[in-house]
Design a protein around this motif. Structure first.
Motif, PDB file in Angstrom:
ATOM      1  N   VAL A  12      59.580  35.413 -71.044  1.00  0.00           N
ATOM      2  CA  VAL A  12      59.561  33.985 -70.711  1.00  0.00           C
ATOM      3  C   VAL A  12      59.526  33.815 -69.189  1.00  0.00           C
ATOM      4  CG1 VAL A  12      60.881  31.841 -70.825  1.00  0.00           C
ATOM      5  CG2 VAL A  12      60.708  33.301 -72.835  1.00  0.00           C
ATOM      6  N   TRP A  13      60.341  34.596 -68.488  1.00  0.00           N
ATOM      7  CA  TRP A  13      60.367  34.509 -67.023  1.00  0.00           C
ATOM      8  C   TRP A  13      59.063  35.008 -66.410  1.00  0.00           C
ATOM      9  CZ3 TRP A  13      63.481  31.431 -64.689  1.00  0.00           C
ATOM     10  CH2 TRP A  13      64.694  31.106 -65.276  1.00  0.00           C
ATOM     11  N   ILE A  14      58.452  36.012 -67.024  1.00  0.00           N
ATOM     12  CA  ILE A  14      57.150  36.489 -66.552  1.00  0.00           C
ATOM     13  C   ILE A  14      56.111  35.387 -66.681  1.00  0.00           C
ATOM     14  CG2 ILE A  14      55.242  38.069 -67.103  1.00  0.00           C
ATOM     15  CD1 ILE A  14      57.344  40.218 -67.688  1.00  0.00           C
ATOM     16  N   THR A  15      56.121  34.699 -67.818  1.00  0.00           N
ATOM     17  CA  THR A  15      55.179  33.599 -68.037  1.00  0.00           C
ATOM     18  C   THR A  15      55.416  32.471 -67.032  1.00  0.00           C
ATOM     19  OG1 THR A  15      55.093  34.142 -70.391  1.00  0.00           O
ATOM     20  CG2 THR A  15      54.326  31.958 -69.745  1.00  0.00           C
ATOM     21  N   ARG A  16      56.660  32.131 -66.795  1.00  0.00           N
ATOM     22  CA  ARG A  16      56.978  31.077 -65.827  1.00  0.00           C
ATOM     23  C   ARG A  16      56.517  31.450 -64.421  1.00  0.00           C
ATOM     24  NH1 ARG A  16      63.146  29.620 -67.805  1.00  0.00           N
ATOM     25  NH2 ARG A  16      62.532  28.559 -69.720  1.00  0.00           N
ATOM     26  N   LEU A  17      56.778  32.681 -64.028  1.00  0.00           N
ATOM     27  CA  LEU A  17      56.372  33.130 -62.693  1.00  0.00           C
ATOM     28  C   LEU A  17      54.847  33.167 -62.569  1.00  0.00           C
ATOM     29  CD1 LEU A  17      57.357  34.144 -59.958  1.00  0.00           C
ATOM     30  CD2 LEU A  17      57.361  36.465 -60.900  1.00  0.00           C
ATOM     31  N   GLU A  18      54.180  33.595 -63.634  1.00  0.00           N
ATOM     32  CA  GLU A  18      52.716  33.616 -63.618  1.00  0.00           C
ATOM     33  C   GLU A  18      52.152  32.202 -63.486  1.00  0.00           C
ATOM     34  OE1 GLU A  18      48.973  35.308 -66.283  1.00  0.00           O
ATOM     35  OE2 GLU A  18      51.012  35.515 -67.024  1.00  0.00           O
TER      36      GLU A  18
END
Length: 174
Positions: A12-18
């Protein structure tokens, strides 16, 4: 009812950062295109050009690249040479992954520090056309490296957690 005690996973955090990286890059791409088109319009339709348009385009492009690098890394669009690591036994793959993470994080931390020092050291100097401190465009470099460092940490955590799940499955199955 939503359970707020659960923390979002690394993915989820990877998606948000992307998404943050992509939207930031899109904003600066839009600014760059609008600025260039405005400069073209000024030059060819009014017979004069604004001196600041070239500088705005250059600085916006710098921010675009540094913000976009994080998204490109997270999306898997950066160039990697990993065919050797994939040929290694699993234990050596894990060791190489750990070593690669430590080296990458170390270099990024060093680059964040050095580029921040450089940007702050230029605060007394002004840009030619916009007459703003050179710190503003130069801050794109440590900010971009910082986002890249966060992305590397998230990717490493994701890789580590996926391999822990694989190891647990191997122990359970006969």
């Amino acid at each position: 009812m939503t359970d707020f005690t659960q923390k979002p996973g690394v993915s989820v955090w990877i998606t948000r950062l992307e998404r943050l990286s992509a939207w930031g890059a899109v904003a600066f791409l839009t600014l760059t295109i609008a600025d260039i088109l405005f400069g073209i319009f000024q030059r060819y339709f009014t017979g004069s050009s604004m001196i600041w348009t070239e500088e705005v385009a250059r600085f916006a492009l710098l921010w675009l690249v540094m913000l976009g690098a994080c998204g490109a890394f997270l999306h898997g669009d950066h160039m990697t040479i990993d065919f050797v690591i994939k040929k290694l036994p699993l234990a050596l793959q894990k060791l190489a992954s750990q070593l690669l993470f430590v080296i990458t994080a170390g270099i990024l931390c060093l680059m964040i520090y050095l580029s921040y020092q450089n940007a702050m050291g230029m605060s007394h100097m002004k840009t030619m056309a916009l007459n703003i401190p050179k710190t503003y465009p130069l801050l794109s470099i440590p900010v971009g490296f910082f986002l890249l460092l966060i992305a590397v940490v998230f990717k490493h955590l994701s890789y580590a957690s996926s391999h822990m799940c694989e190891d647990a499955e191997k122990e359970v199955s006969p």
